[in-house]
Design a protein around this motif. Structure first.
Motif, PDB file in Angstrom:
ATOM      1  N   SER A   1       0.949  -1.422  -0.035  1.00 45.87           N
ATOM      2  CA  SER A   1       0.119   0.063   0.002  1.00 45.87           C
ATOM      3  C   SER A   1       0.751   1.360  -0.004  1.00 45.87           C
ATOM      4  N   GLY A   2       2.272   1.148   0.133  1.00 46.19           N
ATOM      5  CA  GLY A   2       3.118   2.291   0.228  1.00 46.19           C
ATOM      6  C   GLY A   2       3.046   2.623   1.686  1.00 46.19           C
ATOM      7  N   GLN A   3       2.374   2.250   2.757  1.00 44.16           N
ATOM      8  CA  GLN A   3       2.411   2.711   3.981  1.00 44.16           C
ATOM      9  C   GLN A   3       3.676   2.716   4.629  1.00 44.16           C
ATOM     10  N   VAL A   4       4.378   1.641   4.216  1.00 44.18           N
ATOM     11  CA  VAL A   4       5.907   1.210   4.399  1.00 44.18           C
ATOM     12  C   VAL A   4       6.820   1.250   3.041  1.00 44.18           C
ATOM     13  N   SER A   5       7.529   2.383   2.942  1.00 41.84           N
ATOM     14  CA  SER A   5       7.923   2.410   1.636  1.00 41.84           C
ATOM     15  C   SER A   5       9.121   1.624   1.329  1.00 41.84           C
ATOM     16  N   ALA A   6       9.965   1.093   2.322  1.00 40.61           N
ATOM     17  CA  ALA A   6      11.004   0.336   2.081  1.00 40.61           C
ATOM     18  C   ALA A   6      11.368  -0.369   3.505  1.00 40.61           C
ATOM     19  N   ALA A   7      11.908  -1.670   3.329  1.00 42.50           N
ATOM     20  CA  ALA A   7      12.485  -2.209   4.565  1.00 42.50           C
ATOM     21  C   ALA A   7      13.928  -2.817   4.527  1.00 42.50           C
ATOM     22  N   ILE A   8      14.580  -2.619   5.456  1.00 41.43           N
ATOM     23  CA  ILE A   8      15.831  -3.260   5.740  1.00 41.43           C
ATOM     24  C   ILE A   8      15.769  -4.296   6.617  1.00 41.43           C
ATOM     25  N   LEU A   9      16.009  -5.552   6.369  1.00 43.44           N
ATOM     26  CA  LEU A   9      15.604  -6.541   7.271  1.00 43.44           C
ATOM     27  C   LEU A   9      16.948  -7.405   7.133  1.00 43.44           C
ATOM     28  N   ASP A  10      17.343  -7.907   8.753  1.00 48.42           N
ATOM     29  CA  ASP A  10      18.494  -8.666   8.975  1.00 48.42           C
ATOM     30  C   ASP A  10      17.971 -10.141   9.325  1.00 48.42           C
ATOM     31  N   VAL A  11      16.899 -10.011   9.870  1.00 53.68           N
ATOM     32  CA  VAL A  11      16.300 -11.419  10.411  1.00 53.68           C
ATOM     33  C   VAL A  11      14.892 -11.439   9.963  1.00 53.68           C
ATOM     34  N   LEU A  12      14.575 -12.877   9.845  1.00 55.20           N
ATOM     35  CA  LEU A  12      13.101 -13.082   9.268  1.00 55.20           C
ATOM     36  C   LEU A  12      12.732 -14.271  10.202  1.00 55.20           C
ATOM     37  N   ALA A  13      11.350 -14.573  10.077  1.00 63.70           N
ATOM     38  CA  ALA A  13      10.629 -15.267  10.865  1.00 63.70           C
ATOM     39  C   ALA A  13      11.229 -16.703  10.959  1.00 63.70           C
ATOM     40  N   THR A  14      11.560 -17.212   9.646  1.00 63.52           N
ATOM     41  CA  THR A  14      12.216 -18.351   9.298  1.00 63.52           C
ATOM     42  C   THR A  14      13.569 -18.236   8.680  1.00 63.52           C
ATOM     43  N   GLU A  15      14.649 -18.711   9.432  1.00 66.31           N
ATOM     44  CA  GLU A  15      15.892 -18.300   8.634  1.00 66.31           C
ATOM     45  C   GLU A  15      16.584 -19.740   8.673  1.00 66.31           C
ATOM     46  N   PRO A  16      17.009 -20.127   7.351  1.00 69.51           N
ATOM     47  CA  PRO A  16      17.161 -19.268   6.152  1.00 69.51           C
ATOM     48  C   PRO A  16      15.383 -19.499   5.563  1.00 69.51           C
ATOM     49  N   PRO A  17      15.049 -18.443   4.915  1.00 70.54           N
ATOM     50  CA  PRO A  17      13.625 -18.344   4.196  1.00 70.54           C
ATOM     51  C   PRO A  17      13.578 -19.432   3.148  1.00 70.54           C
ATOM     52  N   ALA A  18      12.308 -19.884   3.026  1.00 70.61           N
ATOM     53  CA  ALA A  18      11.922 -20.708   1.783  1.00 70.61           C
ATOM     54  C   ALA A  18      12.536 -19.714   0.510  1.00 70.61           C
ATOM     55  N   PRO A  19      12.691 -20.703  -0.549  1.00 71.27           N
ATOM     56  CA  PRO A  19      13.520 -19.880  -1.667  1.00 71.27           C
ATOM     57  C   PRO A  19      12.408 -18.929  -2.378  1.00 71.27           C
ATOM     58  N   ASP A  20      11.018 -19.310  -2.026  1.00 62.34           N
ATOM     59  CA  ASP A  20       9.980 -18.353  -2.891  1.00 62.34           C
ATOM     60  C   ASP A  20       9.319 -17.519  -1.744  1.00 62.34           C
ATOM     61  N   HIS A  21      10.042 -17.299  -0.649  1.00 65.17           N
ATOM     62  CA  HIS A  21       9.643 -16.241   0.211  1.00 65.17           C
ATOM     63  C   HIS A  21       9.435 -15.023  -0.352  1.00 65.17           C
ATOM     64  N   PRO A  22       8.099 -14.404  -0.028  1.00 64.83           N
ATOM     65  CA  PRO A  22       8.274 -13.123  -0.997  1.00 64.83           C
ATOM     66  C   PRO A  22       8.847 -11.907  -0.602  1.00 64.83           C
ATOM     67  N   LEU A  23       9.447 -11.925   0.633  1.00 68.74           N
ATOM     68  CA  LEU A  23      10.491 -10.539   1.132  1.00 68.74           C
ATOM     69  C   LEU A  23      11.628 -10.927   0.338  1.00 68.74           C
ATOM     70  N   LEU A  24      11.985 -12.194   0.019  1.00 71.13           N
ATOM     71  CA  LEU A  24      13.384 -12.321  -0.450  1.00 71.13           C
ATOM     72  C   LEU A  24      13.759 -11.626  -1.636  1.00 71.13           C
ATOM     73  N   ARG A  25      12.705 -11.339  -2.538  1.00 68.17           N
ATOM     74  CA  ARG A  25      12.990 -10.503  -3.914  1.00 68.17           C
ATOM     75  C   ARG A  25      12.188  -9.557  -4.062  1.00 68.17           C
ATOM     76  N   HIS A  26      11.540  -9.054  -2.830  1.00 69.07           N
ATOM     77  CA  HIS A  26      10.793  -7.860  -2.881  1.00 69.07           C
ATOM     78  C   HIS A  26      11.749  -6.723  -3.343  1.00 69.07           C
ATOM     79  N   PRO A  27      11.115  -5.977  -4.367  1.00 74.81           N
ATOM     80  CA  PRO A  27      11.983  -4.847  -4.862  1.00 74.81           C
ATOM     81  C   PRO A  27      12.267  -3.714  -3.945  1.00 74.81           C
ATOM     82  N   ARG A  28      11.794  -3.382  -2.954  1.00 78.88           N
ATOM     83  CA  ARG A  28      11.679  -2.566  -1.862  1.00 78.88           C
ATOM     84  C   ARG A  28      12.184  -2.906  -0.353  1.00 78.88           C
TER      85      ARG A  28
END
Ligand code: NDP
Length: 311
Positions: free
Chosen positions: A241-268
């Motif tokens: 929605s653009g409420q959050v413009s971008a995120a820098i994440l060092d940690v995820l709920a599951t590490e390592p994430p699944a290869p198709d995790h939507p945050l993995l290749r998110h453009p922002r």
């Protein structure tokens, strides 16, 4: 005074560094390497990322468990023998590495780097207005050892800094907020939000749709706490929605994430694999030597974990 014994249970490569530091700097403390097959140890001290499951049997005289991480959320605190004190890792090198990461991440968001990286991938040359750091409000959730150091470094760079913690704080040049009732006020001005909370029953899932909605529109997020702080579906919706413009994440709920995790290749989204900071074996060993000596002198231990609060 008899020689103290520290039982070491972690990886052998780091163990070699611990062994060297103890031999060179702590002749008063024997370093014993833990083995599942060994008979029960007489050690009063244990250092481990994850302690042995049968701690009461394998180290019946244990007084202090030193965790190798700043966080203790991976430990089952209720399974530790009641008399054992738990000390978490607090170390200047660990703090310095975290401050570096937070500065990198806040500066990257401040200077629109995720958007410029996307532009570059698309072959676009599109300058954006340069904002002054003093005109940007950065909020730090968690004003403990790491959060306070990060807030002070951001303040020293010129940002307008505010922080949020459980109990009241006074940090020169940082607007401090405390407790759940102050959270909406705190969030209302945070154009960049940094999470440096410990993961506990109270903070799990705190970065959710309601919290994102309380931020100014287009806020940036930096999560260096734990993946469990963020409701990832809510973050994806807020990015959408653009409420959050971008995120820098060092940690995820599951590490390592699944290869198709939507945050993995998110453009922002810019991701790193849980490397914001790390325990350096030589300086960690020195912290433990110092703590053991204090304990043997009858002085109170520092950086103990309150089992009820779970941090
Ligand atoms: P501290 O225990 O020193 O600080 C925790 C801070 O969080 C305190 O200010 C505390 O408030 C605040 N806090 C805790 N619960 C709440 C709550 N419910 N509401 C508001 N504030 C709360 O921890 P550190 O600074 O040493 O470390 C923080 C976390 O950073 C670690 O637990 C770990 O998860 C993460 N970490 C991540 C790393 C990485 O590489 N990504 C590396 C190292 C750590 P108060 O001061 O009032 O008690």
């Amino acid at each position: 005074m008899t020689r103290a014994t520290l039982l070491y249970k972690s990886d052998p490569v780091r163990g070699a560094v611990w062994d060297r530091v103890f031999r060179e700097e702590a002749p008063d403390i024997a370093l014993e390497v833990w083995s599942a097959d060994a008979p029960p140890s007489d050690a009063a001290y244990l250092v481990a990322w994850i302690p042995p499951e049968d701690l009461a049997r394998s180290a019946p005289k244990l007084e202090v468990l030193f965790g190798l991480g700043a966080g203790v959320d991976h430990l089952n605190l209720s399974s530790l023998p009641p008399g054992v004190q738990l000390v978490r890792m607090v170390d200047p090198d660990l703090t310095r590495s975290m401050v570096e990461y937070v500065l990198y991440a806040v500066l990257a968001l401040h200077r629109d780097i995720p958007a410029y990286l996307a532009d570059q991938r698309e072959g676009r040359w599109a300058p954006r207005a340069v904002r002054r750091s003093a005109d940007r409000t950065v909020g730090v959730m968690g004003l403990g050892v790491l959060g306070r150091a990060a807030a002070e470094a951001l303040r020293d760079l010129g940002f307008a800094v505010r922080g949020w913690s459980a109990s009241e704080k006074a940090i020169p040049g940082v607007a401090c907020f405390a407790g759940p009732q102050a959270l909406p006020d705190f969030l209302g001005a945070c154009e960049t939000l940094v999470c440096l909370l410990p993961l506990t029953g109270t903070t799990r899932g705190l970065l959710n749709a309601e919290l994102f909605a309380a931020l100014p529109e287009g806020a940036g997020l930096v999560n260096v706490g734990r993946g469990g702080h963020v409701v990832e579906a809510d973050l994806l919706a807020a990015l959408g929605s653009g409420q959050v413009s971008a995120a820098i994440l060092d940690v995820l709920a599951t590490e390592p994430p699944a290869p198709d995790h939507p945050l993995l290749r998110h453009p922002r989204v810019m991701l790193t694999p849980h490397v914001a900071s790390a325990t350096h074996p030589d300086s960690a060993a020195r912290q433990v030597i110092r703590a053991i000596r204090r304990h043997r002198e009858g002085l109170p231990l520092e950086n103990t974990v309150d089992r009820r609060q779970a941090y």
